[in-house]
Design a protein around this motif. Structure first.
Motif, mmCIF file in Angstrom:
data_model
loop_
_atom_site.group_PDB
_atom_site.id
_atom_site.type_symbol
_atom_site.label_atom_id
_atom_site.label_comp_id
_atom_site.label_asym_id
_atom_site.label_seq_id
_atom_site.Cartn_x
_atom_site.Cartn_y
_atom_site.Cartn_z
ATOM 1 N N ASN A 7 0.838 -1.191 0.000
ATOM 2 C CA ASN A 7 0.000 0.000 0.000
ATOM 3 C C ASN A 7 0.875 1.243 0.000
ATOM 4 O OD1 ASN A 7 0.812 0.462 2.785
ATOM 5 N ND2 ASN A 7 -0.650 -1.148 3.338
ATOM 6 N N THR A 8 0.218 2.390 -0.041
ATOM 7 C CA THR A 8 0.944 3.654 0.054
ATOM 8 C C THR A 8 0.020 4.695 0.665
ATOM 9 O OG1 THR A 8 2.416 5.165 -1.129
ATOM 10 C CG2 THR A 8 0.370 4.536 -2.248
ATOM 11 N N THR A 9 0.521 5.908 0.825
ATOM 12 C CA THR A 9 -0.225 6.976 1.498
ATOM 13 C C THR A 9 -0.682 8.031 0.491
ATOM 14 O OG1 THR A 9 1.857 8.099 1.967
ATOM 15 C CG2 THR A 9 0.986 6.641 3.669
ATOM 16 N N PRO A 10 -1.651 8.872 0.873
ATOM 17 C CA PRO A 10 -2.225 9.842 -0.074
ATOM 18 C C PRO A 10 -1.229 10.835 -0.659
ATOM 19 C CG PRO A 10 -3.571 9.690 1.913
ATOM 20 C CD PRO A 10 -2.324 8.925 2.184
ATOM 21 N N GLY A 11 -0.160 11.143 0.078
ATOM 22 C CA GLY A 11 0.803 12.131 -0.408
ATOM 23 C C GLY A 11 1.877 11.573 -1.318
ATOM 24 N N THR A 12 1.815 10.291 -1.629
ATOM 25 C CA THR A 12 2.817 9.679 -2.510
ATOM 26 C C THR A 12 2.667 10.213 -3.937
ATOM 27 O OG1 THR A 12 2.746 7.637 -1.218
ATOM 28 C CG2 THR A 12 3.695 7.491 -3.428
#
Length: 311
Positions: free
Chosen positions: A182-187
Motif C-alpha cells: 500500500n501507500t499513502t495519499p501524499g505519494t
C-alpha cells in the motif's frame, strides 16, 4: 455468468463432474474467449494506445501486423505504467527524449510492448489455460490458429466468472492475499507506479488518516488502480494544464488527486460466488478485504483462478 446452482459441488455432484471434464476438453477455451479481438498496429503511438484502452476499458491490447494479421506482441497497462515512471521503460522518456513527456508519448507502441509472448493454440483446453496463467502469472493469453494469426484472447476474468460457481461456497478469507502493498495519499504518482510495476500489482490500497500510527497503517482511505493512472495521463485536462513538457512535473501529482476515495470493499466471509457477482456487476478485478475498518488483505481474479483450479 453461469447459474451457480447448476455447478455447485455440494448440491449437484453430477454437474461438477461434467464441468471438470470440460476443463480438459480440447478447444473449449474458445467457448469463453473473446473472438472479435481489438488489436493495434506496432506503429500506433503510446498516447493513442492509452486512448483505445480507456475507450474499451481494456487492460491489454494485442499488437498485430496490419497486413498478415500475425501477432507481434502485447501491450498492457503495466507496460504503460512502466513507461511513465514505474520501471526501465521510463528510460525512453529520460534519455531518448530528455524528459520531454509530450514528445515521448508519441513514441510507437512497439517500443514498450512485450515481444516474448506466451500464447496458446485455439485448441487449448480450459484446464491448460488456467495452469498456464497461474504458472506464468498472466492476466490474459492470446489464442492463435495454425498460421500464428490471432484467433482470440482469454482473460482471468473470463475464466473466473464462467467457473465461479464451482467454488461458490468457499470464502474470500481462504484465498485472499494477506501481504498487502500500500501507500499513502501524499505519494507522488511516480512512486506509486514503481510500487505497482516492481511488484506486478494492478491496484494498491491507500492508507492513513489516523493520528495513531498503528491504526493509520491499516485504515483504508482509497484505492489506486493502473487504470486510474492511465486515465489521468490520458486526460485532456492534463495536457491543457501542463506548465512544461517535463515528465517529472506530471509525475509529481500526488495519489490523493486521482485515487478512488470510496472504494468497493468486501468482508472476509463473503463467498467466492458472491465476489464474482460483484466483479461482474462493477466491472472490477480486485478489491480490498476489510474488517472493522482495517485492511486485512486483497483478493483478485487471479485468486479466484486458484479457487476454481481445485475443482
Amino acid at each position: 455468468m453461469k447459474d451457480k446452482t447448476s455447478i455447485n459441488r455440494k448440491s449437484n455432484t453430477g454437474a461438477v463432474e461434467r464441468e471438470t471434464k470440460v476443463h480438459d476438453k480440447e478447444g473449449d477455451i474458445m467457448a469463453i474467449a473473446t473472438r472479435d479481438v481489438v488489436s493495434i498496429p506496432p506503429s500506433k503511438s503510446i498516447k493513442d494506445t492509452a486512448k483505445v484502452m480507456m475507450e474499451h476499458e481494456f487492460r491489454r491490447l494485442p499488437v498485430a501486423d496490419p497486413g498478415s494479421g500475425k501477432l507481434l506482441g502485447i501491450v498492457t497497462v503495466m507496460d504503460i505504467l512502466d513507461f511513465f515512471g514505474g520501471g526501465k521503460k521510463f528510460n525512453i522518456i529520460e534519455k531518448k527524449y530528455e524528459d520531454n513527456f509530450l514528445a515521448a508519448i508519441n513514441e510507437p507502441v512497439k517500443e514498450i510492448m512485450s515481444r516474448d509472448l506466451i500464447t496458446l493454440s485455439s485448441k487449448a483446453s480450459i484446464g491448460e489455460t488456467i495452469d498456464t496463467m497461474l504458472t506464468h502469472q498472466l492476466g490474459a493469453i492470446p489464442l492463435v490458429d495454425a498460421d500464428e494469426k490471432l484467433a482470440g484472447i482469454v482473460t482471468e476474468r473470463d475464466i473466473a466468472l464462467s467457473l465461479a460457481g464451482m467454488a461458490g461456497k468457499e470464502t474470500v478469507q481462504d484465498y485472499m492475499s494477506t501481504k498487502v502493498f500500500n501507500t499513502t495519499p501524499g505519494t507522488p504518482i511516480e512512486g506509486a507506479c514503481k510500487i505497482m510495476v516492481r511488484n506486478g500489482l494492478r491496484r494498491i490500497p491507500i492508507i492513513g488518516g489516523e493520528a495513531d500510527i498503528s491504526k493509520a497503517a491499516k485504515k483504508l482511505l482509497g484505492i489506486l488502480t493502473s487504470t486510474d493512472v492511465i486515465r489521468f495521463l490520458n486526460a485532456k485536462e492534463l495536457f491543457d494544464n501542463l506548465n512544461s513538457n517535463l515528465a517529472t512535473d506530471v509525475l509529481k501529482t500526488v495519489v490523493s488527486d486521482i485515487m478512488v476515495t470510496e472504494p468497493i470493499t468486501v468482508e472476509p466471509t463473503m463467498t467466492i460466488g458472491e465476489l464474482c457477482e460483484l466483479f461482474s456487476e462493477k466491472n472490477i478485478g480486485g478489491v480490498p478485504v476489510v474488517k472493522n475498518d482495517e485492511v486485512m488483505g486483497i483478493i483478485t481474479e487471479r485468486d479466484v483462478l486458484n479457487a476454481v483450479k481445485r475443482y
